[in-house]
Scaffold this motif. Sequence first.
Motif: not given
Length: 154
Positions: A90-93, A110-117
């Motif tokens: 998981e990544r959150q910005v 923002f999150g990272l879902e399937d390589g898309r912002v």
Amino acid sequence: MARPRAVHARLALAAVLSAGLLACSPIHRSHGYAPSEEDLSAISVGVDTRDSVAELVGPPTMGGVMRDEAWYYVQSDWETVGFREPKETERQVVAISFDGSGTVENVERFGLEDGRVIALNRRVTEANVKGISFLRQLLGNIGQFSAEDILGDR
């Protein structure tokens, strides 16, 4: 009655199997910091300044690339299983944008879902969202290229 050598062999085998199972259990790590929704709700768009934001949610992980137009808070969670390479789970910005006078102009998560912002949350005072190109550079290219892209057709 079991012989001592057989008992020691069984104990050694049990120890090796136990160690093998423990080595396969996942190890979770968290890097960075992103403020919670509760913390972000205390920030008032058009009212708060850089100083008040620093008091409410803390200093940023990173600032804008060329100018200090925005503060970015980045948090990543990683999982490692056995000898495998760590995998980001998981990544959150969180991006907090400021206008020329240093007042909060925009708050986004923002999150990272399937390589898309993916914009998970956005509070905007204008239709134009600044700083998105930096986020796309930061998150958008993960896993989006292949060896053919790098080497080209030969």
